[in-house]
Design a protein around this motif. Structure first.
Motif, mmCIF file in Angstrom:
data_model
loop_
_atom_site.group_PDB
_atom_site.id
_atom_site.type_symbol
_atom_site.label_atom_id
_atom_site.label_comp_id
_atom_site.label_asym_id
_atom_site.label_seq_id
_atom_site.Cartn_x
_atom_site.Cartn_y
_atom_site.Cartn_z
ATOM 1 N N LYS A 35 0.671 -1.204 -0.089
ATOM 2 C CA LYS A 35 0.112 -0.159 0.030
ATOM 3 C C LYS A 35 0.990 1.175 0.006
ATOM 4 N N ALA A 36 1.990 1.244 0.739
ATOM 5 C CA ALA A 36 2.901 2.384 0.977
ATOM 6 C C ALA A 36 3.502 2.534 -0.477
ATOM 7 N N ILE A 37 3.881 1.596 -1.210
ATOM 8 C CA ILE A 37 4.348 1.780 -2.542
ATOM 9 C C ILE A 37 3.536 2.058 -3.548
ATOM 10 N N GLU A 38 2.347 1.677 -3.503
ATOM 11 C CA GLU A 38 1.156 2.388 -4.494
ATOM 12 C C GLU A 38 1.100 3.843 -4.042
ATOM 13 N N ALA A 39 1.004 3.986 -2.839
ATOM 14 C CA ALA A 39 0.836 5.460 -2.428
ATOM 15 C C ALA A 39 1.887 6.459 -3.150
ATOM 16 N N ILE A 40 3.277 5.949 -3.177
ATOM 17 C CA ILE A 40 4.322 6.731 -3.521
ATOM 18 C C ILE A 40 4.044 6.890 -5.250
ATOM 19 N N ALA A 41 3.880 6.038 -5.842
ATOM 20 C CA ALA A 41 3.482 5.686 -7.419
ATOM 21 C C ALA A 41 2.662 6.785 -7.381
ATOM 22 N N GLN A 42 1.162 6.787 -6.689
ATOM 23 C CA GLN A 42 0.098 7.948 -6.946
ATOM 24 C C GLN A 42 0.682 9.256 -6.763
ATOM 25 N N ALA A 43 1.508 9.600 -5.825
ATOM 26 C CA ALA A 43 1.804 10.737 -5.479
ATOM 27 C C ALA A 43 2.981 11.287 -6.381
ATOM 28 N N LEU A 44 3.768 10.438 -7.088
ATOM 29 C CA LEU A 44 4.766 10.835 -8.117
ATOM 30 C C LEU A 44 3.803 11.277 -9.309
ATOM 31 N N GLU A 45 2.907 10.396 -9.540
ATOM 32 C CA GLU A 45 2.181 11.015 -10.837
ATOM 33 C C GLU A 45 1.491 12.167 -10.721
#
Length: 435
Positions: A35-45
């Motif tokens: 979940k933390a990794i996906e949150a990073i991906a979304q924030a970077l987008e």
């Protein structure tokens, strides 16, 4: 705590906070890390424009300062490159959790059970030059492997790295992972100070020149995972298919010449040189590659002379040294003398020659009939990499998740004591492996 507040703290305090956050991360569930990794991906987008603007400012400053072209190419982060890095983050999230894997499960005796389990290293210190996308890859790998990470990017990429780490913190703030697991240092003085933090940092990963890696090794008691120069070779054997070898050589040199897995020296067997060198030279020169050759090569091609220094140089640019050798053994000897242990390839249709090359060349990656550009954690299916290790001891080659964990032994008993297994009436172990 915000990114700005973290950045204002003394380095010792930052390291302490990173270790504390890493200890919690190390026991977080796979779901929580993903979940933390996906949150990073979304924030970077969401922060794409901000990150690219910061990178544009870095690139403008670097161009004004006149930094070398290879360094500038590594620094530049366009939308396609950023999208690829974000895709890499999500790929890391899809990979199996490397923490908690049972490597050994053995009954030592009735009721006395041994397990060897993988576990996180703790805190990584990663020092890299002008590659801001490396901060993205490394952070995702650190989190998936349950490690904290202290990043130190090059001065030329400071705005880009600050924007990236600030965005990562914003993403993590919405999850169970403390943003303090990812930290960024921005000054040269902090680099040397980081190397002294053996109480808090468990592994240093330097990514830069050979001299820089040696500097790091000489100035720290922390274990160092070394990736120095990428002096890679392609050897074109007497049994090579010429068209195939030309295509491989062009890709390995020109696909991304600033990469550490691009070839710097082309070795050609004497018997195939007259037929191979003219077409490969045309193909390379059409792509603006500057060729330098030994005396035998220059008897066939009108190019500049190579010196002894060329064989030991990582150009990281559109330059290539060419040498004719009279045997497979001579090619292997040259590679093992001048290579950096990174990646070396042979082009040949002779399976015996290929087998000899693959067995005897001393490098982390040895390839047959393909480009050295495949030496990459993403291409290996690791999701991403923290770097490429050219050391003999593992991890070696592209270092992904499996290189960021260690293991511990656990034994569970029910009052067992060692004295039972010593002396005249000693009981025997049964050492039975369990499923």
């Amino acid at each position: 705590m915000t990114a700005a507040q973290i950045a204002s703290l003394p380095l010792m305090t930052i390291a302490q906070q990173t270790r504390q956050a890493a200890r919690k991360l190390a026991v977080l569930s796979t779901e929580g890390k993903n979940k933390a990794i996906e949150a990073i991906a979304q924030a970077l987008e969401l922060a794409t424009n901000e990150i690219l603007a910061a990178n544009a400012a870095d690139c403008q400053a670097a161009a004004t300062a006149g930094i070398p072209k290879p360094l500038y190419n590594r620094l530049k982060l366009d939308e396609a490159k950023l999208k690829a890095a974000i895709a890499g983050v999500r790929d890391v999230g899809k990979l199996p959790d490397p923490v908690g894997a049972v490597q050994i499960h053995r009954q030592l005796d009735d009721g006395l059970i041994l397990k060897r389990l993988t576990c996180s290293l703790g805190v990584l210190g990663v020092i890299f030059e002008a590659r801001p996308d490396a901060a993205i890859q490394i952070s995702a790998l650190a989190i998936k492997s349950g490690n904290g990470v202290i990043l130190k990017g090059g001065q030329e990429a400071v705005r880009s790295c600050e924007a990236i780490v600030r965005t990562i913190h914003q993403g993590l703030a919405k999850t169970a992972v403390d943003p303090a697991v990812v930290q960024l240092l921005t000054t040269r003085e902090e680099t040397l100070a980081l190397l002294q933090l053996d109480q808090y940092v468990d592994l240093i990963i330097p990514r830069g020149s050979n001299s820089f890696v040696r500097f790091v090794q000489d100035n720290t008691r922390i274990p160092v995972l070394g990736h120095a120069e990428g002096i890679c070779h392609l050897y074109v054997d007497k049994a090579a298919d010429i068209a195939t070898a030309v295509e491989i050589a062009v890709d390995a040199k020109t696909h991304y010449p600033a990469a550490c897995n691009a070839i710097e020296t082309l070795l050609v067997h004497l018997s195939i040189a007259p037929a191979f060198l003219p077409p490969v030279a045309r193909a390379l020169q059409e792509r603006n590659v500057e060729l330098r050759g030994d005396e035998q090569t220059r008897a066939i091609l009108d190019i500049a002379a190579a010196t002894e220094t060329d064989w030991a140089t990582e150009y990281s640019d559109l330059m290539l040294s060419v040498k004719i050798v009279d045997s497979l053994e001579a090619a292997i000897a040259h590679i093992n003398s001048y290579g950096s242990g990174h990646t070396d390839a042979i082009a040949t249709e002779d399976p015996d020659a290929a087998a000899t090359f693959l067995a005897q060349v001393d490098a982390a990656g040895v390839y047959h009939n393909c480009s050295t550009r495949f030496a990459d954690g993403f291409r290996y299916g690791f999701g991403a990499e923290v770097g490429i290790s050219t050391q003999k001891m593992p991890p070696r080659g592209p270092v992904g998740l499996e290189g960021l964990v260690t293991y511990k032994y656990q034994i569970t008993g029910s009052g067992h004591i060692a004295a039972t297994y010593t002396g005249e009436n000693a009981k025997s172990f049964n050492h039975k492996d369990l499923d």
